[in-house]
Design an enzyme around this catalytic site. Structure first.
Site, mmCIF file in Angstrom:
data_model
loop_
_atom_site.group_PDB
_atom_site.id
_atom_site.type_symbol
_atom_site.label_atom_id
_atom_site.label_comp_id
_atom_site.label_asym_id
_atom_site.label_seq_id
_atom_site.Cartn_x
_atom_site.Cartn_y
_atom_site.Cartn_z
ATOM 1 N N LYS A 26 0.862 -1.180 0.000
ATOM 2 C CA LYS A 26 0.000 0.000 0.000
ATOM 3 C C LYS A 26 0.894 1.224 0.000
ATOM 4 O O LYS A 26 2.061 1.163 0.425
ATOM 5 C CB LYS A 26 -0.902 0.010 1.236
ATOM 6 N N LYS A 77 -17.503 6.508 -3.773
ATOM 7 C CA LYS A 77 -17.429 5.681 -4.978
ATOM 8 C C LYS A 77 -18.029 4.293 -4.770
ATOM 9 O O LYS A 77 -18.865 3.834 -5.547
ATOM 10 C CB LYS A 77 -15.973 5.575 -5.442
ATOM 11 N N VAL A 78 -17.604 3.596 -3.722
ATOM 12 C CA VAL A 78 -18.073 2.224 -3.501
ATOM 13 C C VAL A 78 -19.482 2.198 -2.922
ATOM 14 O O VAL A 78 -20.359 1.474 -3.390
ATOM 15 C CB VAL A 78 -17.099 1.451 -2.584
#
Length: 361
Positions: free
Chosen positions: A82, A185-186
């Site tokens: 990440k 977004k999700v």
């Protein structure tokens, strides 16, 4: 305040942690590679205004570890990593900064491949790709998968259906009251899936613009003012879809939901919460199990034949079966579902990783 000794111990569990500082562009970033036992590390870049470098380091280390487990449980030949860019994406984002970040990614020689996350988008990946080969989640115009939130939401929805089957004996959310915290977004795509299955949906978000979009698309959705109000409301399912730490002791005190299943990473605020959930009879679908759809989507870009949304969606469909397996193992072994998911992921990393060792370009 973050204990520096705890952070050092956490960093020591990772293969590689690298800091970048480019005064010319203002870039300050950290890349953490947790494991490459299954392959090169793939994980998004988060662009976020952290209160301190220590907080950013803690976040990237936790997220990188989660990506290793997510890839392993999804059956991908990828490791976990990440990255975070420290700053405000609304004011600090620039072509120069993103390209400097791309050069930083390139220095790792392919051990880490980046994609989108909170604060970044596919257009950003196109700019980063002008300086490095190791980018996924690019725009469709540049041969990429585009917005990975589409399959992230789909995977969460399928995992939620599986958890509903475990809780109530049928994998349907029709008539169930589902609270979604975070409709960016999700969460926005998840709301659409839920509405299409005739669930009763209540949402909240810190962004008025995000709430306005959901209201415009789904006028029947109920909106509440805060997450605190949402979790205290009568719910069948609670879906945390914003940042981590969403399930803490205070939430457990008031939560009526029988199922917790959402898109946010690192939802459990501290060790021991998973047992508290199990003790209360709450079915918890582990976050890195159900939110793997986005990773599956961007990983499909690595296929030599090029990206196929249909192929990626078919693979994301498997999240339902994986969720069932996790919940069945948890019930069989009388352990929390988070522990069951960890064991399944660790077994694959150990057994397959033993054959591969540390990935080098």
């Amino acid at each position: 305040m973050t204990d520096p000794h705890d952070v050092f111990e956490l960093a020591a569990q990772h293969e590689q942690v690298v800091f970048a500082n480019d005064p010319a562009t203002g870039l300050r970033a950290i890349i953490a590679v947790h494991s490459t036992a299954l392959g090169p590390a793939l994980g998004g870049t988060r662009f976020y205004s952290y209160p301190s470098t220590g907080a950013a380091l803690r976040d990237v280390l936790d997220l990188a570890r989660g990506m290793s487990y997510k890839a392993a449980l999804a059956g991908l030949d990828l490791g976990g990593g990440k990255a975070v860019i420290l700053g405000n994406p609304e004011t600090d984002r620039s072509e120069a900064l993103l390209r400097a970040y791309g050069r930083f990614v390139e220095t790792l020689g392919g051990r880490y491949r980046t994609a989108c996350d909170v604060g970044t988008c596919s257009a950003d990946m196109d700019l980063i790709a002008r300086e490095t080969r190791f980018v996924s989640g690019r725009t469709v115009a540049h041969g990429g998968a585009g917005d990975s939130s589409v399959l992230t939401a789909y995977g969460v929805f399928r995992g939620m259906q599986a958890a509903a089957g475990f809780a109530w004996g049928e994998e349907s959310l029709a008539g169930r009251r589902v609270g979604v915290a975070g409709v960016g977004k999700v969460g926005r795509h998840l709301v659409r899936h839920l509405v299409e299955q005739d669930a009763s949906v209540v949402v909240t978000d810190v962004s008025d613009a995000a709430l306005a979009r959901v209201r415009a698309e789904h006028p029947e959705v109920e909106v509440v003012a805060s997450t605190a109000e949402l979790v205290a409301a009568p719910l069948d399912v609670y879906a945390p879809c914003a940042l981590g730490g969403a399930v803490d002791d205070d939430v457990l005190e008031v939560l009526s939901a029988r199922v917790v299943c959402g898109a946010a990473n690192n939802q459990l605020a501290h060790p021991g919460i998973e047992k508290s959930l199990a003790d209360r009879g709450i079915v918890y679908a582990p976050d890195y199990c159900v939110n793997a759809g986005g990773l599956i989507q961007v990983a499909d870009e690595l296929d030599p034949a090029g990206f196929s949304f249909e192929r990626a969606q078919q693979r994301a469909e498997g999240i339902a079966a994986t969720t069932r397996e996790v919940l069945e193992v948890a019930a069989r072994d009388a352990i929390p579902s988070a522990t069951a998911a960890d064991r399944l992921a660790e077994t694959r990393m150990r057994d397959v990783g033993r054959l591969r060792g540390i990935w080098v370009p």
